[in-house]
Enzyme design. Sequence first.
Site, PDB file in Angstrom:
ATOM      1  N   GLY A   1       0.829  -1.203   0.000  1.00 37.28           N
ATOM      2  CA  GLY A   1       0.000   0.000   0.000  1.00 37.28           C
ATOM      3  C   GLY A   1       0.862   1.250   0.000  1.00 37.28           C
ATOM      4  O   GLY A   1       0.520   2.258   0.623  1.00 37.28           O
ATOM      5  N   ALA A   2       1.990   1.191  -0.714  1.00 40.32           N
ATOM      6  CA  ALA A   2       2.974   2.284  -0.662  1.00 40.32           C
ATOM      7  C   ALA A   2       2.910   3.209  -1.861  1.00 40.32           C
ATOM      8  O   ALA A   2       3.798   4.035  -2.053  1.00 40.32           O
ATOM      9  CB  ALA A   2       4.379   1.700  -0.543  1.00 40.32           C
TER      10      ALA A   2
ATOM     11  N   GLY B   1      -0.766   7.826   0.132  1.00 43.27           N
ATOM     12  CA  GLY B   1      -1.080   7.964   1.545  1.00 43.27           C
ATOM     13  C   GLY B   1       0.099   7.732   2.465  1.00 43.27           C
ATOM     14  O   GLY B   1       1.243   8.080   2.163  1.00 43.27           O
ATOM     15  N   ILE B   2      -0.172   7.103   3.627  1.00 41.75           N
ATOM     16  CA  ILE B   2       0.879   6.940   4.629  1.00 41.75           C
ATOM     17  C   ILE B   2       1.940   5.937   4.174  1.00 41.75           C
ATOM     18  O   ILE B   2       3.089   6.017   4.598  1.00 41.75           O
ATOM     19  CB  ILE B   2       0.303   6.538   6.006  1.00 41.75           C
ATOM     20  N   GLY B   3       1.569   5.005   3.312  1.00 44.80           N
ATOM     21  CA  GLY B   3       2.553   4.055   2.811  1.00 44.80           C
ATOM     22  C   GLY B   3       3.623   4.750   1.985  1.00 44.80           C
ATOM     23  O   GLY B   3       4.825   4.497   2.158  1.00 44.80           O
TER      24      GLY B   3
ATOM     25  N   SER C   1      -6.585   0.197  12.898  1.00 46.14           N
ATOM     26  CA  SER C   1      -7.386   1.416  12.983  1.00 46.14           C
ATOM     27  C   SER C   1      -8.213   1.396  14.255  1.00 46.14           C
ATOM     28  O   SER C   1      -8.570   0.334  14.776  1.00 46.14           O
ATOM     29  CB  SER C   1      -8.331   1.522  11.776  1.00 46.14           C
TER      30      SER C   1
ATOM     31  N   TYR D   1     -15.092  -3.156   7.608  1.00 45.90           N
ATOM     32  CA  TYR D   1     -13.775  -2.541   7.781  1.00 45.90           C
ATOM     33  C   TYR D   1     -13.317  -2.632   9.235  1.00 45.90           C
ATOM     34  O   TYR D   1     -12.171  -3.012   9.508  1.00 45.90           O
ATOM     35  CB  TYR D   1     -13.817  -1.082   7.330  1.00 45.90           C
TER      36      TYR D   1
END
Length: 282
Positions: free
Chosen positions: A9-10, A13-15, A130, A156
């Site tokens: 997930g890079a 976003g945060i990735g 989360s 989720y």
Amino acid sequence: MSRTIVITGASDGIGAAAARRLHKNGHCIIVVGRSAQKTEAVAKEIGADYFVADFGRLEDVRKLAADLDKNCMRIDVLANNAGGLFGERAKTVDGFEKTFQVNHLAPFLLSRLLMCKLIESRATVIQTSSVAARIAGKLVIDDLDHDRDFSALLAYGTAKLENILFTRELHRRYHSLGISAAAFHPGAVASSFGTQSQSVLKYLARNPLARAFMLSPTKGADQLVWLAESTPGVDWVPGTYYEKRLPARRSNSQALDDDLGRQLWDRSEQLLGIRPGSSVSP
């Protein structure tokens, strides 16, 4: 000391933010993402190797594991950061509910396929969880696909609860062999996350006023960077879920249920056709 760090997930976003920061700090980064264009762009920006994999397809995950095993002499950190909050209930090509597969089953499979290399490397395995695990998570072991009860937020929250349970069970089973595991909540981050859903997160993500109060992806990546660079057992406690660099004060009661963690692990192996206790290779 430079570490080899795989971040899923890079591509955004945060990735992506974590990849940039960790590369700047001198580590060898492997960028993994679903979008070929975005993944390549982040990798080229920092001069990193990259692989493209859609976690909605388990065949992609198996190929990713094989490619990482072949190309990486060691993996010091595996950051299972890929995930998503989706809209209407949908099944993947593998027959699983999409939220469950992308957020839990796919990273579980990737970790299991790489386990020999992770043990050899005495690796840290990080799960991006989360606070939704506490707010909306409810795990029913015989309804992991939410056939009987579905909403986007429930699916989720439950998947993020599964991330915590996976972290604790991974610690129980493999910490004595050198694996250190942790999960964390990144905070409310101003990114494209949740825009595919019909939940309140979609509207918050698109609301300029709401976004003004959210963390930037760089700040949201802080704990991922911290866990990846620091020393388990010294700077943080393996097998623990973190919020703001501290063990979470509150949690879903199911997150502390060790028996449920064992059941989830065993059921996940069963769904993936993995023989219990086997040494799986890609």
